[in-house]
Design a protein around this motif. Structure first.
Motif, PDB file in Angstrom:
ATOM      1  N   PRO A 222      29.047  46.756  49.013  1.00  0.00           N
ATOM      2  CA  PRO A 222      30.301  46.148  49.722  1.00  0.00           C
ATOM      3  C   PRO A 222      30.250  46.075  51.120  1.00  0.00           C
ATOM      4  CG  PRO A 222      30.933  47.941  48.314  1.00  0.00           C
ATOM      5  CD  PRO A 222      29.455  47.914  48.221  1.00  0.00           C
ATOM      6  N   ASP A 223      31.151  44.963  51.531  1.00  0.00           N
ATOM      7  CA  ASP A 223      31.120  44.678  53.210  1.00  0.00           C
ATOM      8  C   ASP A 223      31.004  45.804  53.965  1.00  0.00           C
ATOM      9  OD1 ASP A 223      30.950  43.098  55.217  1.00  0.00           O
ATOM     10  OD2 ASP A 223      33.478  43.105  55.256  1.00  0.00           O
ATOM     11  N   THR A 227      24.989  46.994  55.361  1.00  0.00           N
ATOM     12  CA  THR A 227      25.118  46.364  53.800  1.00  0.00           C
ATOM     13  C   THR A 227      23.581  46.146  53.476  1.00  0.00           C
ATOM     14  OG1 THR A 227      26.950  44.645  54.484  1.00  0.00           O
ATOM     15  CG2 THR A 227      25.644  44.182  52.645  1.00  0.00           C
ATOM     16  N   ASP A 272      30.705  46.855  42.659  1.00  0.00           N
ATOM     17  CA  ASP A 272      32.065  46.668  42.921  1.00  0.00           C
ATOM     18  C   ASP A 272      32.533  47.247  44.302  1.00  0.00           C
ATOM     19  OD1 ASP A 272      32.510  49.407  42.595  1.00  0.00           O
ATOM     20  OD2 ASP A 272      33.342  49.393  40.723  1.00  0.00           O
ATOM     21  N   SER A 273      33.684  47.351  44.596  1.00  0.00           N
ATOM     22  CA  SER A 273      34.167  47.466  45.809  1.00  0.00           C
ATOM     23  C   SER A 273      34.365  48.955  46.008  1.00  0.00           C
ATOM     24  CB  SER A 273      35.565  47.037  46.121  1.00  0.00           C
ATOM     25  OG  SER A 273      36.507  47.432  45.126  1.00  0.00           O
ATOM     26  N   ASN A 275      31.712  50.876  45.394  1.00  0.00           N
ATOM     27  CA  ASN A 275      30.256  51.588  45.364  1.00  0.00           C
ATOM     28  C   ASN A 275      29.651  51.928  44.040  1.00  0.00           C
ATOM     29  OD1 ASN A 275      29.609  50.813  48.230  1.00  0.00           O
ATOM     30  ND2 ASN A 275      30.802  53.061  48.642  1.00  0.00           N
ATOM     31  N   TYR A 350      32.377  43.321  45.177  1.00  0.00           N
ATOM     32  CA  TYR A 350      31.660  43.783  46.269  1.00  0.00           C
ATOM     33  C   TYR A 350      32.205  43.128  47.486  1.00  0.00           C
ATOM     34  CZ  TYR A 350      28.623  39.794  45.538  1.00  0.00           C
ATOM     35  OH  TYR A 350      27.942  38.374  45.648  1.00  0.00           O
ATOM     36  N   LYS A 353      36.210  44.472  50.838  1.00  0.00           N
ATOM     37  CA  LYS A 353      35.917  45.664  51.493  1.00  0.00           C
ATOM     38  C   LYS A 353      36.341  47.155  50.594  1.00  0.00           C
ATOM     39  CE  LYS A 353      36.314  44.033  56.113  1.00  0.00           C
ATOM     40  NZ  LYS A 353      36.873  43.925  57.509  1.00  0.00           N
ATOM     41  N   PRO A 354      35.512  48.171  50.826  1.00  0.00           N
ATOM     42  CA  PRO A 354      35.849  49.328  49.828  1.00  0.00           C
ATOM     43  C   PRO A 354      37.109  49.910  50.200  1.00  0.00           C
ATOM     44  CG  PRO A 354      33.617  49.628  51.224  1.00  0.00           C
ATOM     45  CD  PRO A 354      34.343  48.440  51.644  1.00  0.00           C
TER      46      PRO A 354
END
Length: 433
Positions: A222-223, A227, A272-273, A275, A350, A353-354
């Motif tokens: 993710p951003d 990264t 995915d966002s 992790n 991803y 952002k988380p």
């Protein structure tokens, strides 16, 4: 570990790994939408393809549409198609060429020849890799889904980046890196020990060398400030990573680092966002995940079916609602069955952002119907039932242990009693003088 904490631990595992998939579509054979008024003079739109040779390769989801790339076997009239995410009929839909039939003409280099990896950015653009053909070079297509699916950009890779010789290239997978000023695409070419990089802002592509290593699938974290690009080595179970900062050096080299080894050879990966890294494998009827890429690597299964006998049985994608979409291909028996299923995982792509990961996922009950009515929200009743099932299992296991301990103690006590009795009998026997 006490029985109580062991029960809590196993209960957590029961809940953490419970992902219920719902069947959305199911086919034994495919057909294509054949609209009237389309030029068929080139013979592209016909019934001359083998319906049992339609293979889903890559997948993307946006709004109410699923986008799929198909393997370009002889006779397949279009390698980039779309389907609705839900339908009112129990009959599975036909495959609709994207964006139209006119962009799928064999050996016409102004059209799509062999769609491969694809992604959808956060601005509603569909990016599609085109492997090309023996007569046409490889390209990258970008379509604006929010503007009537118009073609925004077509980038033809120069020969110095991707070989124009058909048997010297094999574009496969792609991820997108959203920066404050640009979108960058990272692409695998399995016939080259390089990573292909494309900048949308500059409309320019280049390569970064990874000496001695060729890549198949890839996934991006993710951003964030650091990264990482995760790379599955071609025909290997090894998983590597590299900082994306090293991929911006045109013509340079990247220092990849071994992260771990899967149990089998991955053919698809996705982060995915939250992790979580998902992976599908060649000839394997299960999916694995690495629950948190910030922790030590661990290959953990989370979805498994009976034997499928397909080289690449799965492909998957995430939508913006925290749903994981999955295609499944069963090559056993006389007919090859295809399915599209979905499950709530509570996290998005991803590219988000988380901090934007969803925290209240829905649960879906597995079923065979093809209906959006199958979707149900997880309720306290469902949670209570799940807890009771797990607790009953744990209680049964704990009771078995307790019974075993009691039996061992009883056996020990009986042996001790028997020994004492023998000693007492010996003491009572008179001694002959």
């Amino acid at each position: 570990m006490s029985s109580f904490f062991a029960a809590i631990f196993l209960l957590g595992l029961c809940l953490a790994n419970a992902i219920d998939f719902t069947t959305v579509y199911e086919w034994n054979k495919f057909d294509f939408v054949r609209p009237s008024g389309v030029d068929t003079s080139n013979g592209q739109i016909g019934q001359h393809f083998h319906q049992d040779q339609v293979y889903f390769q890559y997948m993307a989801v946006f709004g109410e549409r699923l986008f799929l790339s198909l393997d370009s076997y002889s006779g397949i009239p279009a390698t980039l198609v779309w389907l609705p995410t839900s339908g009112s009929s129990t009959v599975p839909p036909k495959l609709a060429p994207f964006p139209s039939w006119n962009l799928h003409m064999k050996d016409n280099c102004d059209t799509i020849q062999a769609a491969k990896g694809m992604e959808i950015d956060t601005d509603g653009r569909l990016w599609v890799l085109d492997q090309g053909s023996s007569k046409c070079s490889s390209k990258l297509w970008i379509f604006d889904l929010l503007n009537n699916d118009t073609t925004e950009l077509v980038h033809q890779f120069p020969d110095s980046v991707v070989s124009h010789r058909y048997f010297k290239r094999e574009l496969r997978d792609m991820v997108l890196d959203k920066t404050p000023e640009d979108y960058l695409a990272y692409i695998t070419d399995s016939f080259s020990d390089k990573i292909v990089v494309y900048s949308r802002k500059m409309d320019k592509s280049w390569t970064v060398t990874t000496p001695g290593r060729k890549w198949n699938s890839l996934a991006l974290s993710p951003d964030g400030e650091a990264t990482q690009l995760y790379l599955a080595r071609y025909f290997s179970n090894e998983l590597y990573s590299v900082s994306v900062s090293e991929l911006k050096n045109e013509g340079g080299r990247a220092a990849v680092k071994l992260v771990g080894e899967w149990f089998n050879i991955p053919c698809r990966m996705l982060i995915d966002s939250a992790n979580v890294l998902y992976a599908a494998f060649k000839y394997q009827s299960y999916l694995s995940k690495w629950k948190n890429i910030s922790e030590p690597f661990r290959d953990q299964r989370f979805y498994e079916v009976e034997r499928l006998d397909a080289e690449q049985p799965f492909t998957f994608a995430l939508d913006t609602n925290g749903t994981l979409w999955l295609t499944e291909r069963n090559a056993t028996g006389s007919e090859k069955r295809h399915k599209i299923i979905k499950a709530a995982v509570g996290a998005r792509s991803y590219l988000f952002k988380p901090s934007t990961a969803m925290t209240a996922p829905q649960a879906y009950v597995s079923g065979g119907e093809t209906s959006d009515d199958m979707k149900i929200t997880q309720t306290p009743t469902v949670i209570v039932i799940s807890l009771l099932v797990c607790c009953l299992f744990l209680c049964g296991s704990c009771q078995c242990v307790v019974n075993l301990v009691r039996m061992r103690r009883k056996q020990t006590s009986l042996r001790q009693i028997s020994k004492d009795n023998r000693e007492q009998r010996s003491a009572l026997v008179p001694v002959n003088l």
